[in-house]
Design a protein around this motif. Structure first.
Motif, mmCIF file in Angstrom:
data_model
loop_
_atom_site.group_PDB
_atom_site.id
_atom_site.type_symbol
_atom_site.label_atom_id
_atom_site.label_comp_id
_atom_site.label_asym_id
_atom_site.label_seq_id
_atom_site.Cartn_x
_atom_site.Cartn_y
_atom_site.Cartn_z
ATOM 1 N N PHE A 1 0.827 -1.204 0.000
ATOM 2 C CA PHE A 1 0.000 0.000 0.000
ATOM 3 C C PHE A 1 0.865 1.259 0.000
ATOM 4 O O PHE A 1 0.533 2.262 -0.641
ATOM 5 C CB PHE A 1 -0.957 -0.015 1.188
ATOM 6 C CG PHE A 1 -1.871 -1.202 1.208
ATOM 7 C CD1 PHE A 1 -2.484 -1.651 0.044
ATOM 8 C CD2 PHE A 1 -2.125 -1.887 2.387
ATOM 9 C CE1 PHE A 1 -3.336 -2.747 0.043
ATOM 10 C CE2 PHE A 1 -2.977 -2.978 2.406
ATOM 11 C CZ PHE A 1 -3.579 -3.409 1.236
ATOM 12 N N ALA B 1 2.142 1.707 -3.501
ATOM 13 C CA ALA B 1 1.160 2.359 -4.364
ATOM 14 C C ALA B 1 1.180 3.872 -4.168
ATOM 15 O O ALA B 1 1.099 4.643 -5.135
ATOM 16 C CB ALA B 1 -0.231 1.805 -4.081
ATOM 17 N N PRO C 1 -4.483 -0.982 -5.807
ATOM 18 C CA PRO C 1 -4.349 -2.009 -4.767
ATOM 19 C C PRO C 1 -5.508 -3.007 -4.812
ATOM 20 O O PRO C 1 -6.664 -2.635 -5.028
ATOM 21 C CB PRO C 1 -4.393 -1.189 -3.461
ATOM 22 C CG PRO C 1 -4.065 0.211 -3.850
ATOM 23 C CD PRO C 1 -4.627 0.368 -5.229
ATOM 24 N N LEU D 1 -0.855 -5.390 -6.341
ATOM 25 C CA LEU D 1 -1.118 -4.180 -7.112
ATOM 26 C C LEU D 1 -1.447 -4.579 -8.540
ATOM 27 O O LEU D 1 -0.703 -5.325 -9.178
ATOM 28 C CB LEU D 1 0.098 -3.238 -7.093
ATOM 29 C CG LEU D 1 0.549 -2.755 -5.717
ATOM 30 C CD1 LEU D 1 1.777 -1.861 -5.843
ATOM 31 C CD2 LEU D 1 -0.567 -2.029 -4.994
ATOM 32 N N ASN E 1 -5.903 1.864 3.541
ATOM 33 C CA ASN E 1 -5.938 0.531 2.938
ATOM 34 C C ASN E 1 -5.510 -0.546 3.933
ATOM 35 O O ASN E 1 -6.043 -1.667 3.904
ATOM 36 C CB ASN E 1 -5.038 0.491 1.703
ATOM 37 C CG ASN E 1 -5.691 1.134 0.501
ATOM 38 O OD1 ASN E 1 -6.904 1.082 0.348
ATOM 39 N ND2 ASN E 1 -4.899 1.742 -0.363
#
Length: 473
Positions: free
Chosen positions: A343, A346, A358, A369, A447
Motif C-alpha cells: 500500500f 502504491a 491495490p 497491485l 488501505n
C-alpha cells in the motif's frame, strides 16, 4: 448567463485534479491507444449524435445501423455465426447483468435459480445475482494458477442452475479460465454458458494472430451461448460502450423489456436503460472504422510488447514478483516477504505520477497491485520501471504500515449490519478525514485498515464512505 469560455476554463481547473487519461500512467480504469487523433475523432462523432435517443430505433435509424455494425464487428471477432445477435450496453457490468437476466428469464419454471461462478469472476455477477434474485454459487479456483476448475464447476450445476460463467481473462489476475472444458460441462447439463471477455475480447484474438498461444473462448467453443466484450477497453473507444453477444435471438429475448400497461407510449428496451444518448454509440462506431483490423493488430502488438518489457522490469526489482504467470494484458504484483508494504508502494508510485490499483488479499490470492497495460505503455516501460524501483526503495525505507491495536480491536468489534454514523465518524477521524478534512493524499494507512476488516465490514465501510463523498457542498 456565464460565458462559455469561463465555464470551460472552470471545468479544466476541476479536471486538473483527476488522474491522467492519456500517456499510460493510469494503470487501471482507462485504456489509451497512444495514437494522436483518436480521442478527437471520438469527441466529434459523439457530439454529432449526442442528442439522438437510442430509446426508439425507428425514430433514429442511424443509431440502429451503428449498433448493428458494432455487434457484427464483435461477432466476427469472437466466432459468431450468422445467427448471432447482440446489444450495445453502457459497459461490462451492464453486459454481465443482462447475461444473467436473460438466463433467468429463459428458465421461468425455475423457482430458485442459481448461477455457477468461479471465485475470480467479476463482481458484476454478484451485483446481478443480488439485483435479480439469483443465488450465486461461488466456487474455489486453483490456489496457484487462479483458474476455475471445470470438474468443480460441472459438479456444482444442478436443476436450478440457469447460467455458468467463466472469464477470458479474470480481472484480478489476468488469466483465462479453461473455457472449453467448462462449456462442455454446462452443455452436458443443458445449461447456458457465459464468457466474460469484457477485457480480453477485443485484444486476445489479435494476440493469437501474433503467435501467442491463446485458447479459443468465443462462439467457436461448443457450449458457449453468450460473450461480453467492452469496446471502451481494448477497442479504445470512449467510455460507455460494451457489447453483449448471444449465439441466437432466442437466447437474447429474456433481457428485452416491454410494457404497454400504462397510458403513455409502449416502453420497449433492449438493455437496462431506456433513454440512451447516441453519443457513445457514434463515437465507438467512428473509432472502430478509423482503426480497422490492421490498426487493432498493431495496437495489440504494442500492448503485447509492453507487457513483456514491464514484466521484465518488475522481475528485476528485489522483493517484487508477479502473483501468477500473465497470459493477457493484466499483471498483479506482490512481494516476496516482509519489509516492503504494497500500500505504501502504491502511494509512492502515485507521488511519482503513476496510478497502480491495490487489491486486497482474498483466499489464496495475496494483497497485490493491479496493472492494466495498454498500447500507450509501449516506449514508456523503462520510465515505469525506474519509478517502481525508486518507489520500492522508498517503501522499504518507510517500513510496513502498522494499524494501531486500538483501531484494530475497534474494527474487530464492529457489526457491519449495525454500523452507526458515529462509529463511522470515529473511523474517519482515525484516518485523518474527520472534521471535513476531505480526501487524504496518501491511502496506505486507510488501505491497511480496510485490509484487516472482514469482507462484509469492508463493504459496509466503503458504502458509508461513498455516502460521505457524495454530498452536495
Amino acid at each position: 448567463m456565464r460565458p462559455a469560455e469561463e465555464i470551460l476554463a472552470e471545468l479544466g481547473e476541476l479536471r486538473a485534479g483527476d488522474l491522467p487519461t492519456r500517456g499510460g500512467r493510469t494503470l487501471a480504469y482507462v485504456y489509451d491507444s497512444g495514437l494522436d487523433g483518436v480521442d478527437d475523432l471520438a469527441a466529434a462523432a459523439h457530439a454529432q449524435a449526442a442528442g439522438a435517443n437510442g430509446l426508439d430505433p425507428t425514430a433514429f435509424p442511424s443509431l440502429l445501423r451503428m449498433e448493428n455494425d458494432l455487434v457484427a464487428a464483435a461477432s466476427r471477432l469472437l466466432g459468431g455465426t450468422p445467427r448471432a445477435v447482440g446489444s450495445v450496453t453502457s459497459g461490462g457490468t451492464e453486459s454481465c447483468m443482462l447475461a444473467v437476466l436473460a438466463a433467468r428469464e429463459g428458465r421461468t419454471e425455475v423457482i430458485a435459480p442459481n448461477v455457477v461462478l468461479p471465485a475470480t469472476a467479476h463482481a458484476a455477477f454478484h451485483k446481478a445475482a443480488h439485483l435479480f434474485r439469483v443465488r450465486p454459487v461461488i466456487l474455489p479456483v486453483d490456489p496457484v494458477t487462479f483458474r476455475a476448475d471445470p470438474d468443480t464447476m460441472t459438479a456444482a450445476i444442478d436443476d436450478d442452475t440457469v447460467l455458468v460463467v467463466a472469464s477470458a481473462p479474470s480481472y484480478a489476475h489476468g488469466v483465462l479460465d479453461p473455457i472449453a472444458e467448462i462449456a462442455a460441462g454446462a452443455a452436458a447439463r443443458g445449461v447456458r454458458m457465459h464468457v466474460d471477455a469484457c477485457i480480453g475480447g477485443w485484444v486476445l484474438p489479435y494476440f493469437r494472430r501474433l503467435g501467442r498461444s491463446v485458447p479459443e473462448f468465443g462462439f467457436t467453443v461448443d457450449g458457449v451461448t453468450s460473450v461480453s466484450v467492452d469496446l471502451h477497453k481494448y477497442a479504445y473507444c470512449p467510455k460507455g460502450t460494451s457489447v453483449l453477444l448471444h449465439a441466437d435471438a432466442e437466447l437474447r429475448r429474456g433481457h428485452f423489456f416491454a410494457d404497454a400497461g400504462w397510458p403513455g407510449y409502449t416502453m420497449l428496451n433492449s438493455t437496462l436503460q431506456s433513454t440512451r444518448s447516441g453519443g457513445p454509440l457514434a463515437a465507438a462506431w467512428a473509432v472502430l472504422h478509423h482503426l480497422g483490423d490492421d490498426g487493432y493488430l498493431a495496437l495489440a502488438q504494442a500492448s503485447l510488447d509492453a507487457v513483456e518489457v514491464v514484466r521484465a522490469e518488475i522481475e528485476d526489482i528485489d522483493g517484487l514478483r508477479l502473483v501468477v504467470e500473465p497470459n493477457s494484458t493484466l499483471l498483479a504484483i506482490t512481494t516476496d516477504g516482509e519489509g516492503l508494504d504494497l500500500f505504501t508502494l502504491a502511494d509512492e508510485m502515485g507521488d511519482r505520477g503513476w496510478y497502480v490499483q491495490p487489491q486486497f488479499a482474498h483466499q489464496s490470492s495475496p494483497a497485490n497491485l493491479h496493472l492494466t497495460i495498454t498500447a500507450a505503455n509501449r516506449g514508456g516501460e523503462a520510465e515505469f520501471g525506474a519509478a517502481l524501483r525508486h518507489s520500492a526503495a522508498a517503501a522499504r525505507e518507510a517500513g510496513p504500515v502498522v494499524v494501531d491495536e486500538g483501531i484494530a480491536a475497534f474494527l474487530e468489534g464492529l457489526d457491519p449490519d449495525a454500523l452507526t454514523a458515529e462509529e463511522f465518524g470515529e473511523l474517519l477521524a482515525a484516518a485523518g478525514m474527520g472534521g471535513g478534512a476531505g480526501l487524504p493524499e496518501r491511502m496506505a494507512e486507510i488501505n491497511a485498515m480496510l485490509a484487516i476488516a472482514r469482507p462484509a465490514l469492508r463493504e459496509r465501510l466503503l458504502q458509508e464512505f461513498l455516502g460521505f463523498l457524495y454530498r452536495p457542498s
